[in-house]
Write an enzyme that holds these catalytic residues in place. Structure first.
Site, PDB file in Angstrom:
ATOM      1  N   ARG A 154      32.647  39.834  46.144  1.00 36.34           N
ATOM      2  CA  ARG A 154      33.739  39.580  45.213  1.00 36.34           C
ATOM      3  C   ARG A 154      33.795  38.075  44.964  1.00 36.34           C
ATOM      4  NH1 ARG A 154      35.548  43.005  49.316  1.00 36.34           N
ATOM      5  NH2 ARG A 154      36.217  45.089  48.636  1.00 36.34           N
ATOM      6  N   LYS A 178      38.594  41.843  52.200  1.00 32.56           N
ATOM      7  CA  LYS A 178      40.008  42.174  52.195  1.00 32.56           C
ATOM      8  C   LYS A 178      40.486  42.494  53.607  1.00 32.56           C
ATOM      9  CE  LYS A 178      40.049  44.044  47.477  1.00 32.56           C
ATOM     10  NZ  LYS A 178      40.311  45.243  46.640  1.00 32.56           N
ATOM     11  N   HIS A 250      34.256  40.885  38.217  1.00 31.68           N
ATOM     12  CA  HIS A 250      33.477  41.788  39.065  1.00 31.68           C
ATOM     13  C   HIS A 250      32.143  42.199  38.439  1.00 31.68           C
ATOM     14  CE1 HIS A 250      36.239  41.951  42.210  1.00 31.68           C
ATOM     15  NE2 HIS A 250      36.415  43.255  42.354  1.00 31.68           N
ATOM     16  N   ARG A 253      29.126  42.055  40.705  1.00 31.32           N
ATOM     17  CA  ARG A 253      29.311  42.990  41.823  1.00 31.32           C
ATOM     18  C   ARG A 253      28.987  44.409  41.343  1.00 31.32           C
ATOM     19  NH1 ARG A 253      31.973  43.715  46.807  1.00 31.32           N
ATOM     20  NH2 ARG A 253      33.419  45.464  46.943  1.00 31.32           N
ATOM     21  N   HIS A 276      33.262  48.376  51.429  1.00 30.71           N
ATOM     22  CA  HIS A 276      34.236  49.428  51.153  1.00 30.71           C
ATOM     23  C   HIS A 276      34.584  50.166  52.440  1.00 30.71           C
ATOM     24  CE1 HIS A 276      32.967  49.781  46.644  1.00 30.71           C
ATOM     25  NE2 HIS A 276      33.855  48.832  46.843  1.00 30.71           N
ATOM     26  N   TYR A 285      30.340  54.355  41.639  1.00 29.20           N
ATOM     27  CA  TYR A 285      29.171  53.744  41.011  1.00 29.20           C
ATOM     28  C   TYR A 285      28.076  54.769  40.752  1.00 29.20           C
ATOM     29  CZ  TYR A 285      31.229  49.227  42.121  1.00 29.20           C
ATOM     30  OH  TYR A 285      32.065  48.160  42.179  1.00 29.20           O
TER      31      TYR A 285
END
Length: 306
Positions: A154, A178, A250, A253, A276, A285
């Site tokens: 990111r 995150k 993004h 990414r 993730h 995706y």
């Protein structure tokens, strides 16, 4: 307990309220009127012509009916219709026409997650070529974009990289994601070459303008590059390179994940690389990849034509 009121009369009063007191536009009023006529017809089909007789299950059933049948509405259109219905019920409660707002807890249908269209490999190469020049800013921007595409980071993770996070010998970088979660991801040789060119020929000049920082990517004042500045660098490179597809923070990414999956990478490996928590997040995706496969199939298979 307040007496009942005919639905048609309440709808007319509500639309008048929107027009006079809320100043809603003619387009909004037309949309709401159409949605509320549909709601009235749905209730009438179940023998209900009075708002006081409506229960939460009736409102939920209306939303379900919008999403099914011979001409189902998209989730966004159903959500708009529910907004009109909820507004109607709030209005009826406020004016004392019904005792409770039975639509308040009804949730709109989940909107599908939409990803920006991934760039092709050639378009990515074109984008990276948009960082031209030997000054500190072009060298830094090339390093930034190469890192974004090579690692799937990111933008916030890329600008958070410190010098010590890079392992040049092992060709990896530590990313802070995150929730404070960290992960180590590989870095491709072109990205390492771009980072090394920036470190040797640009960062020493930039760091003298600030107070000293461990950050890898620096701005013109010698401080850590911000997410906003990184985004501007991405968009600027796209403009210089003539990439007419819309880019976002993004974009690279998305390209990283899509190109890996199209190349045969396992979705769980891509999940780890992207950081993730759930493979379900990564699987969005795969839809992009399936769409690509479907296009190729449609063009190439003899039984898919015509």
């Amino acid at each position: 307990m307040p007496g009942g009121t005919r639905i048609d009369a309440t709808v007319e009063a509500y639309l008048a309220h929107l027009a006079v007191e809320r100043g809603s536009s003619p387009n909004t009023l037309r949309s709401y009127a159409g949605d509320l006529r549909r709601y009235r017809d749905h209730l009438a089909g179940h023998g209900i012509d009075d708002l006081v007789a409506v229960r939460e299950a009736d409102v939920t059933g209306f939303v379900a009916a919008l999403r099914s049948g011979p001409a189902p509405l998209a989730a966004s259109s159903a959500a708009r219709a529910l907004a009109a219905v909820r507004g109607l019920h709030r209005f009826a409660v406020r004016d004392g026409l019904v005792p409770a707002d039975v639509a308040r807890a009804v949730a709109p249908p989940a909107l599908p997650k939409r990803l920006p269209k991934a760039l092709t490999v050639d378009q990515v190469e074109q984008l990276l070529a948009g960082c031209i020049g030997e000054g500190p800013a072009p060298l830094r921007d090339r390093a930034l974009l190469e890192l974004l595409y090579s690692t799937g980071a990111r933008i916030s993770e890329a600008v958070g990289i410190d010098l010590d996070d890079l392992d040049l010998a092992g060709r990896t970088v530590l990313l802070r994601g995150k929730g404070g979660k960290q992960r180590i991801v590989p870095v491709g040789r072109p990205a390492l070459a771009a980072v090394e060119a920036y470190r040797v020929r640009a960062r020493p000049e930039l760091v003298t303008r600030g107070r000293g920082t461990p950050a890898l990517l620096l701005n013109a004042r010698g401080a850590r590059l911000s997410r906003q500045s990184a985004w501007h660098a991405l968009r600027g490179a796209a403009e210089v390179a003539g990439v007419d597809t819309e880019v976002s923070p993004h974009t690279l990414r998305h390209c990283f994940a899509t190109h890996l999956l199209a190349g045969g990478a396992d979705v769980r490996v891509v999940q780890e690389l992207l950081g993730h928590a759930s493979v379900t997040t990564t699987q969005v995706y795969t839809h992009v990849t399936v769409d690509t496969l479907r296009e190729v199939y449609a063009l190439a298979h003899p039984r898919a034509r015509g």
